[in-house]
Design an enzyme around this catalytic site. Sequence first.
Site, PDB file in Angstrom:
ATOM      1  N   ILE A   1       0.835  -1.205   0.000  1.00 23.93           N
ATOM      2  CA  ILE A   1       0.000   0.000   0.000  1.00 23.93           C
ATOM      3  C   ILE A   1       0.868   1.254   0.000  1.00 23.93           C
ATOM      4  O   ILE A   1       0.678   2.164  -0.817  1.00 23.93           O
ATOM      5  CB  ILE A   1      -0.970  -0.025   1.201  1.00 23.93           C
ATOM      6  CG1 ILE A   1      -1.961  -1.184   1.042  1.00 23.93           C
ATOM      7  CG2 ILE A   1      -1.708   1.309   1.324  1.00 23.93           C
ATOM      8  CD1 ILE A   1      -2.859  -1.438   2.231  1.00 23.93           C
TER       9      ILE A   1
ATOM     10  N   ASP B   1      10.762   2.827   6.060  1.00 25.17           N
ATOM     11  CA  ASP B   1      10.376   1.429   6.237  1.00 25.17           C
ATOM     12  C   ASP B   1      11.490   0.753   7.038  1.00 25.17           C
ATOM     13  O   ASP B   1      12.672   1.053   6.843  1.00 25.17           O
ATOM     14  CB  ASP B   1      10.197   0.736   4.876  1.00 25.17           C
ATOM     15  CG  ASP B   1       9.428  -0.577   5.003  1.00 25.17           C
ATOM     16  OD1 ASP B   1       8.269  -0.630   4.562  1.00 25.17           O
ATOM     17  OD2 ASP B   1       9.991  -1.552   5.568  1.00 25.17           O
TER      18      ASP B   1
ATOM     19  N   SER C   1      -3.814   1.584   8.688  1.00 24.18           N
ATOM     20  CA  SER C   1      -3.136   0.287   8.802  1.00 24.18           C
ATOM     21  C   SER C   1      -3.853  -0.599   9.823  1.00 24.18           C
ATOM     22  O   SER C   1      -4.739  -1.376   9.453  1.00 24.18           O
ATOM     23  CB  SER C   1      -1.657   0.470   9.141  1.00 24.18           C
ATOM     24  OG  SER C   1      -1.491   1.095  10.395  1.00 24.18           O
TER      25      SER C   1
ATOM     26  N   ASP D   1      -9.136   5.083   9.933  1.00 24.90           N
ATOM     27  CA  ASP D   1     -10.017   4.041   9.375  1.00 24.90           C
ATOM     28  C   ASP D   1     -10.024   2.779  10.232  1.00 24.90           C
ATOM     29  O   ASP D   1     -10.866   1.917  10.041  1.00 24.90           O
ATOM     30  CB  ASP D   1      -9.519   3.702   7.955  1.00 24.90           C
ATOM     31  CG  ASP D   1     -10.459   2.771   7.197  1.00 24.90           C
ATOM     32  OD1 ASP D   1     -11.677   3.015   7.227  1.00 24.90           O
ATOM     33  OD2 ASP D   1      -9.977   1.801   6.587  1.00 24.90           O
TER      34      ASP D   1
ATOM     35  N   GLU E   1     -12.856  -2.892  17.206  1.00 18.73           N
ATOM     36  CA  GLU E   1     -13.846  -2.557  16.191  1.00 18.73           C
ATOM     37  C   GLU E   1     -15.104  -3.388  16.413  1.00 18.73           C
ATOM     38  O   GLU E   1     -15.000  -4.581  16.736  1.00 18.73           O
ATOM     39  CB  GLU E   1     -13.258  -2.814  14.797  1.00 18.73           C
ATOM     40  CG  GLU E   1     -12.067  -1.897  14.528  1.00 18.73           C
ATOM     41  CD  GLU E   1     -11.461  -2.070  13.137  1.00 18.73           C
ATOM     42  OE1 GLU E   1     -11.924  -2.940  12.380  1.00 18.73           O
ATOM     43  OE2 GLU E   1     -10.513  -1.324  12.832  1.00 18.73           O
TER      44      GLU E   1
ATOM     45  N   HIS F   1     -13.330   1.148   8.994  1.00 13.80           N
ATOM     46  CA  HIS F   1     -12.445   0.135   8.398  1.00 13.80           C
ATOM     47  C   HIS F   1     -12.900  -0.214   6.973  1.00 13.80           C
ATOM     48  O   HIS F   1     -13.102  -1.390   6.639  1.00 13.80           O
ATOM     49  CB  HIS F   1     -12.371  -1.123   9.273  1.00 13.80           C
ATOM     50  CG  HIS F   1     -11.117  -1.920   9.034  1.00 13.80           C
ATOM     51  ND1 HIS F   1     -10.492  -2.641  10.006  1.00 13.80           N
ATOM     52  CD2 HIS F   1     -10.366  -2.107   7.907  1.00 13.80           C
ATOM     53  CE1 HIS F   1      -9.418  -3.245   9.504  1.00 13.80           C
ATOM     54  NE2 HIS F   1      -9.320  -2.919   8.220  1.00 13.80           N
TER      55      HIS F   1
ATOM     56  N   GLY G   1     -11.204   1.073   4.223  1.00 16.59           N
ATOM     57  CA  GLY G   1     -10.120   1.408   3.288  1.00 16.59           C
ATOM     58  C   GLY G   1     -10.103   0.487   2.072  1.00 16.59           C
ATOM     59  O   GLY G   1      -9.942   0.920   0.941  1.00 16.59           O
ATOM     60  N   GLY G   2     -10.282  -0.793   2.324  1.00 18.95           N
ATOM     61  CA  GLY G   2     -10.197  -1.753   1.227  1.00 18.95           C
ATOM     62  C   GLY G   2     -11.553  -2.201   0.725  1.00 18.95           C
ATOM     63  O   GLY G   2     -11.644  -3.115  -0.091  1.00 18.95           O
TER      64      GLY G   2
END
Length: 398
Positions: free
Chosen positions: A151, A170, A228, A253, A258, A281, A283-284
Site C-alpha cells: 500500500i 520502512d 493500517s 479508518d 472494532e 475500516h 479502506g479496502g
Amino acid sequence: MKALLLENVHPLAEHILKEAGFEVETHAGALDEDELIEALQGVQLLGIRSKTEVTERVLDSAPDLYAIGAFCIGTTQIAKKHAAGRGVVVFNAPFSNTRSVVELAIAEIIVMARRLTEKDKALHEGVWNKDATGAHEIRGRALGIVGYGNIGSQLSVVAEMLGLKVYFYDSDDKLALGNATRCGSLDELLEVAEVVTLHVDDRKGNAGFFGAEQFAKMRPRSLFLNLSRGFVVDYDALREALLSGHIAGAAVDVFPKEPKKRGDAFTSPLQGIPNVVLTPHVGGSTEEAQEDIGRFVAGKLRDYIQRGTTTLNVNLPGLSLPPRFGGKRILHLHLNVPGVLGKVNSLLAKHEVNIEGQALNTAGEIGYGVTDVAELPRAAVAELLAMPETIRLAIIDG
Ligand SMILES: NC(=O)c1ccc[n+]([C@@H]2O[C@H](COP(=O)([O-])OP(=O)(O)OC[C@H]3O[C@@H](n4cnc5c(N)ncnc54)[C@H](O)[C@@H]3O)[C@@H](O)[C@H]2O)c1
C-alpha cells in the site's frame, strides 16, 4: 471435483471455478462448525470470508478437502498450521484492495487539507461558510509514508502524480519508487513531513508504535492518517495533539476495538473533533476490490488443482509450475526430513518411471515435491502413499 463457496463470495469466483470444471455450491452466509463439517463431505475446495471459522475439528473431519480460499485479506479464522499438517493449502488475497486503500488515503488528505468535513457539516446545517482560511492545496506538500509495502509504495506513486513530495520510512530496505526519498529513521521522516500516513503491517511489535512522543515530533499543523491497524496508534495521544492544535487534522479508518457487525455501537476518543475523518475500516472495501479478490483467490484454487501451483499461499511451501500437457504430475506434500526426494526418486526408478521434470520447496516442517512423469503404475502410487513421510499425494493428468 466440488467447491463450496460461503459468505457471498463474489460471483466471479463461481464463474472461474465452473469454467474450470468444478461443481460449485454457494451459501449466502457463514456456517457454524457442525454445519461446515457436514457441508464439507465430498468437497475439495472451500471458499470463505472472515466469518467462517475453519477449526482443527473441521479440518480433521474433512478428509476430501484439498484447499481453502480466504476471499479476504486476513486468515486468522483458519487453523492454518493444522491445515498444513493435513496437506490442505490456504490462499488469500493480499493485494486485491491495495488500490482502494490508496485512493481513500488520497481523498482524505485532500478532505483534511480543505477542511471539507467542517464545510459540509455547516452547509447541511444551513450555514454558508465560504472561507479560504486554513484551506490548502496539496500540490508540493511533503507526504511522509511510514511502511513502504504494497500500500505504502503504491500510495507513493499516486501521490507523486498529484504533485506531492514523497518521503518514506520502512524498517526494511525498500526500493524508492519514482522520485520518493528514503528516510533513515522515523524521526527523520517526522521532521520533514507535513502529512504523515501509516501503512505498517500488523506484527505484534507495532503495538503502540505511534504515540505522544511521535505526535510531538510531527511538524506543527501537520496532518495524520492511519489506515493500517488500530493497535498501532495511541488515539488518546492523538486526541490531545488535535485538541492542542499541534495536529491540524486526522483521518482514521482502523481502531483497536472494532464492532463485530454493521449497526453495532462505536465509541472513540476521536469522535466530535473538528477536521477528523472517521471511517469504519472501509479502506479496502470497494466493489472493485471484492471482484478482484474473487478473481485472484478462485484463480489460485484452480491453478493448484489443475497444475499444483502454490505461489502466494499462506501455510505451505510455494511452487510456481507451468501447465503440463500429457503425462502425469505427482504432487507430494511430505514431512520435511532428510532423504525424502531421494526415496521418491529411487521408488520411481524401481518401477522404471522416468522423471521428466521435478521441483521441490520446503517451509518449516513441510516439503512439497512435484514430479512430472510420462506413466505412473498403480503400484508406484501405492508405495508413494505408504511412505511414512507422505502427508498428501495427488496425481494430475496432463
Ligand atoms: N484499512 C483497510 O481497510 C486496510 C486494507 C488493507 C490493508 N490494511 C492494512 O494496511 C497495512 C499495510 O498493508 P500492506 O499490504 O501494504 O502490508 P505490507 O506487508 O506489504 O507492508 C507493510 C510494510 O511496513 C513495514 N513495516 C512494518 N513495521 C514497520 C515499522 N515499525 N516501521 C517502519 N516500517 C514498518 C514493512 O517492512 C513493510 O514494508 C497492514 O497493516 C494492513 O493490515 C488496511
